[in-house]
Motif scaffolding. Sequence first.
Motif, short mmCIF file in Angstrom:
data_model
loop_
_atom_site.label_atom_id
_atom_site.label_comp_id
_atom_site.label_asym_id
_atom_site.label_seq_id
_atom_site.Cartn_x
_atom_site.Cartn_y
_atom_site.Cartn_z
N LYS A 46 1.36 0.78 -8.61
CA LYS A 46 1.25 -0.67 -8.77
C LYS A 46 2.55 -1.35 -8.35
O LYS A 46 2.54 -2.37 -7.66
CB LYS A 46 0.94 -1.01 -10.23
CG LYS A 46 0.69 -2.47 -10.46
CD LYS A 46 0.49 -2.77 -11.93
CE LYS A 46 -0.97 -2.79 -12.25
NZ LYS A 46 -1.23 -3.25 -13.63
N THR A 47 3.70 -0.79 -8.74
CA THR A 47 5.00 -1.37 -8.39
C THR A 47 5.21 -1.37 -6.88
O THR A 47 5.60 -2.38 -6.30
CB THR A 47 6.13 -0.58 -9.07
OG1 THR A 47 5.91 -0.59 -10.47
CG2 THR A 47 7.47 -1.18 -8.76
N VAL A 48 4.93 -0.27 -6.26
CA VAL A 48 5.14 -0.14 -4.82
C VAL A 48 4.15 -1.02 -4.05
O VAL A 48 4.51 -1.59 -3.02
CB VAL A 48 5.02 1.33 -4.39
CG1 VAL A 48 5.06 1.49 -2.90
CG2 VAL A 48 6.12 2.14 -5.02
N SER A 49 2.94 -1.16 -4.54
CA SER A 49 1.95 -1.96 -3.82
C SER A 49 2.29 -3.45 -3.85
O SER A 49 1.86 -4.20 -2.98
CB SER A 49 0.56 -1.74 -4.40
OG SER A 49 0.47 -2.27 -5.70
N HIS A 50 3.09 -3.88 -4.83
CA HIS A 50 3.47 -5.29 -4.91
C HIS A 50 4.79 -5.60 -4.20
O HIS A 50 5.18 -6.76 -4.13
CB HIS A 50 3.55 -5.74 -6.37
CG HIS A 50 2.21 -5.91 -6.99
ND1 HIS A 50 1.67 -4.97 -7.82
CD2 HIS A 50 1.29 -6.89 -6.87
CE1 HIS A 50 0.48 -5.37 -8.21
NE2 HIS A 50 0.22 -6.54 -7.64
N LEU A 51 5.46 -4.61 -3.67
CA LEU A 51 6.74 -4.84 -3.01
C LEU A 51 6.67 -5.84 -1.85
O LEU A 51 7.52 -6.72 -1.77
CB LEU A 51 7.34 -3.52 -2.52
CG LEU A 51 8.05 -2.69 -3.59
CD1 LEU A 51 8.52 -1.37 -2.97
CD2 LEU A 51 9.19 -3.42 -4.21
N PRO A 52 5.70 -5.75 -0.96
CA PRO A 52 5.66 -6.74 0.14
C PRO A 52 5.47 -8.17 -0.36
O PRO A 52 5.91 -9.12 0.27
CB PRO A 52 4.46 -6.31 0.98
CG PRO A 52 4.26 -4.88 0.66
CD PRO A 52 4.70 -4.72 -0.77
N LEU A 53 4.82 -8.34 -1.49
CA LEU A 53 4.55 -9.67 -2.02
C LEU A 53 5.74 -10.22 -2.81
O LEU A 53 5.85 -11.43 -3.00
CB LEU A 53 3.32 -9.64 -2.91
CG LEU A 53 2.04 -9.12 -2.24
CD1 LEU A 53 0.93 -9.01 -3.24
CD2 LEU A 53 1.65 -10.02 -1.09
N ASP A 54 6.61 -9.35 -3.28
CA ASP A 54 7.74 -9.77 -4.10
C ASP A 54 9.00 -9.96 -3.28
O ASP A 54 10.10 -9.98 -3.83
CB ASP A 54 8.02 -8.72 -5.18
CG ASP A 54 6.91 -8.65 -6.20
OD1 ASP A 54 6.14 -9.62 -6.30
OD2 ASP A 54 6.79 -7.62 -6.89
N ASN A 55 8.91 -10.15 -2.00
CA ASN A 55 10.05 -10.26 -1.12
C ASN A 55 10.92 -11.49 -1.44
O ASN A 55 12.12 -11.45 -1.32
CB ASN A 55 9.62 -10.29 0.35
CG ASN A 55 10.77 -10.08 1.30
OD1 ASN A 55 11.79 -9.51 0.92
ND2 ASN A 55 10.62 -10.56 2.50
N HIS A 56 10.30 -12.56 -1.87
CA HIS A 56 11.06 -13.79 -2.14
C HIS A 56 12.00 -13.62 -3.32
O HIS A 56 12.99 -14.32 -3.43
CB HIS A 56 10.10 -14.96 -2.38
CG HIS A 56 9.30 -14.84 -3.63
ND1 HIS A 56 8.17 -14.07 -3.68
CD2 HIS A 56 9.48 -15.36 -4.86
CE1 HIS A 56 7.66 -14.14 -4.90
NE2 HIS A 56 8.44 -14.91 -5.64
N LYS A 57 11.76 -12.69 -4.21
CA LYS A 57 12.64 -12.45 -5.35
C LYS A 57 13.93 -11.75 -4.94
O LYS A 57 14.95 -11.86 -5.59
CB LYS A 57 11.94 -11.63 -6.41
CG LYS A 57 10.78 -12.35 -7.06
CD LYS A 57 10.12 -11.45 -8.07
CE LYS A 57 8.90 -12.11 -8.67
NZ LYS A 57 8.19 -11.23 -9.59
N ASN A 58 13.85 -10.99 -3.85
CA ASN A 58 15.00 -10.19 -3.42
C ASN A 58 15.91 -10.91 -2.44
O ASN A 58 16.98 -10.41 -2.12
CB ASN A 58 14.51 -8.89 -2.79
CG ASN A 58 13.74 -8.03 -3.78
OD1 ASN A 58 14.00 -8.08 -4.98
ND2 ASN A 58 12.82 -7.25 -3.29
#
Length: 62
Positions: A46-58
């Motif tokens: 679940k964590t890895v699958s959301h990585l592309p979507l969480d780019n704005h946080k990084n």
Amino acid sequence: MLKFVKNHMESISGIEIYPLISLLIFFIFFVVLFWWVATAKKEYIKTVSHLPLDNHKNQIEL
């Protein structure tokens, strides 16, 4: 040209083992990959699958 390659390959001793080794490496790779996916923790997936979507946080704001 193909006849030359075939005759040249037949002259190499022990060449018949290379296709078997390639098939074995291919098969082992996918068995290990399947085992890793089957035993992976659901939280990690679940964590890895959301990585592309969480780019704005990084991103660092300038």
